[in-house]
Design an enzyme around this catalytic site. Structure first.
Site, mmCIF file in Angstrom:
data_model
loop_
_atom_site.group_PDB
_atom_site.id
_atom_site.type_symbol
_atom_site.label_atom_id
_atom_site.label_comp_id
_atom_site.label_asym_id
_atom_site.label_seq_id
_atom_site.Cartn_x
_atom_site.Cartn_y
_atom_site.Cartn_z
ATOM 1 N N HIS A 141 5.118 -9.371 -3.822
ATOM 2 C CA HIS A 141 3.739 -9.653 -3.388
ATOM 3 C C HIS A 141 3.308 -11.084 -3.706
ATOM 4 O O HIS A 141 2.623 -11.305 -4.718
ATOM 5 C CB HIS A 141 2.785 -8.709 -4.131
ATOM 6 C CG HIS A 141 2.929 -7.265 -3.794
ATOM 7 N ND1 HIS A 141 2.223 -6.653 -2.785
ATOM 8 C CD2 HIS A 141 3.698 -6.292 -4.347
ATOM 9 C CE1 HIS A 141 2.535 -5.376 -2.725
ATOM 10 N NE2 HIS A 141 3.436 -5.133 -3.662
ATOM 11 N N ILE B 16 5.858 -4.161 -7.230
ATOM 12 C CA ILE B 16 5.073 -2.962 -7.565
ATOM 13 C C ILE B 16 5.650 -1.773 -6.801
ATOM 14 O O ILE B 16 5.536 -1.709 -5.572
ATOM 15 C CB ILE B 16 3.585 -3.149 -7.200
ATOM 16 C CG1 ILE B 16 3.016 -4.383 -7.910
ATOM 17 C CG2 ILE B 16 2.785 -1.897 -7.587
ATOM 18 C CD1 ILE B 16 1.632 -4.783 -7.455
ATOM 19 N N GLY C 218 0.847 -1.184 0.000
ATOM 20 C CA GLY C 218 0.000 0.000 0.000
ATOM 21 C C GLY C 218 0.877 1.226 0.000
ATOM 22 O O GLY C 218 1.966 1.205 -0.559
ATOM 23 N N GLU D 120 0.910 -12.616 -2.516
ATOM 24 C CA GLU D 120 -0.562 -12.650 -2.477
ATOM 25 C C GLU D 120 -1.181 -12.349 -3.838
ATOM 26 O O GLU D 120 -2.378 -12.574 -4.031
ATOM 27 C CB GLU D 120 -1.088 -11.673 -1.413
ATOM 28 C CG GLU D 120 -1.036 -10.194 -1.757
ATOM 29 C CD GLU D 120 0.349 -9.559 -1.634
ATOM 30 O OE1 GLU D 120 1.349 -10.279 -1.420
ATOM 31 O OE2 GLU D 120 0.424 -8.313 -1.774
ATOM 32 N N CYS E 89 6.167 -5.506 0.842
ATOM 33 C CA CYS E 89 6.323 -4.215 0.166
ATOM 34 C C CYS E 89 6.142 -3.071 1.169
ATOM 35 O O CYS E 89 7.004 -2.850 2.007
ATOM 36 C CB CYS E 89 5.363 -4.150 -1.012
ATOM 37 S SG CYS E 89 5.817 -2.919 -2.225
HETATM 38 N N1 GLN Z 1 6.178 2.464 -2.743
HETATM 39 C C1 GLN Z 1 5.199 2.207 -1.733
HETATM 40 C C2 GLN Z 1 5.563 2.907 -0.446
HETATM 41 O O1 GLN Z 1 6.652 3.379 -0.312
HETATM 42 C C3 GLN Z 1 5.064 0.732 -1.499
HETATM 43 C C4 GLN Z 1 4.461 0.100 -2.707
HETATM 44 C C5 GLN Z 1 3.702 -1.178 -2.411
HETATM 45 O O2 GLN Z 1 3.436 -1.546 -1.275
HETATM 46 N N2 GLN Z 1 3.301 -1.852 -3.461
HETATM 47 O O3 GLN Z 1 4.735 2.994 0.438
#
Ligand code: GLN
Length: 186
Positions: free
Chosen positions: A170, A134, A48, A172, A80
């Protein structure tokens, strides 16, 4: 068996983790408050936006509650954004974090223009998996006690410190539940 997995459900791809946990044979429940955290045996912090979720975790007291539970041995896994929030150090940022995983992370480490990509990688104890990245962070340094579980292009993309796990990618978002099952067994 302690298989009730909390998934931090403030923002991000928490619904995908709930589905993956259920496919992996566990039970999942969303966690937004310290009270909701009390009922779960382990915790996933999803992908997120780390600045937003960090702010809200701090405001709801969820951050302090998670730190307390992890101190008592509760397993936690951040994917992430989740890994960013677990990290002790975030390069060039003073944003809120739990600071319980002794690593330095770099946000958006594959470049802003590389929004997302996927590739195969080796995950220690699990084998070859598909990594979906991502706007992914990487781990740029680790303290003693932190084990590297996976590398991609010579960059560290998965780590473990006892029962604290972080992955840049990820699992998931794939059909493969092996990493979720590995976390359920941790
Ligand atoms: N780049 C996002 C952040 O720094 C993380 C991206 C992700 O969780 N897919 O919060």
């Amino acid at each position: 068996m302690d298989r009730l997995v909390g998934v931090v459900g403030i923002q991000g791809d928490f619904a995908k983790h709930v589905e993956a946990i259920e496919r992996a044979g566990g039970q999942a429940r969303l966690v937004r408050t310290p009270e909701e955290l009390e009922f779960v045996d382990r915790l996933i912090i999803p992908g997120g936006e780390s600045t937003t979720v960090g702010l809200l975790m701090e405001r709801f007291g969820l951050g302090a509650a998670i730190t307390g539970r992890v101190g008592q041995g509760m397993p936690v896994w951040g994917t992430c954004m989740g890994m960013i929030l677990l990290a002790a150090q975030i390069e060039d940022s003073d944003q809120y974090r739990l600071g319980i995983l002794d690593v330095t992370v770099r946000r958006n480490a594959f470049g802003a223009q590389v929004h997302s990509f996927e590739d195969d990688l080796e995950f220690e104890g699990v084998g070859r998996v598909r990594g979906v990245f991502i706007r992914a962070p990487i781990v740029t340094s680790t303290e003693p006690g932190v084990e590297v579980l996976s590398r991609y292009d010579d960059q560290v993309v998965a780590v473990r410190q006892g029962r604290i796990v972080g992955t840049s990618f990820h699992p998931e978002l794939t059909d493969d539940t092996r990493i979720h099952r590995w976390f359920l067994a941790l």
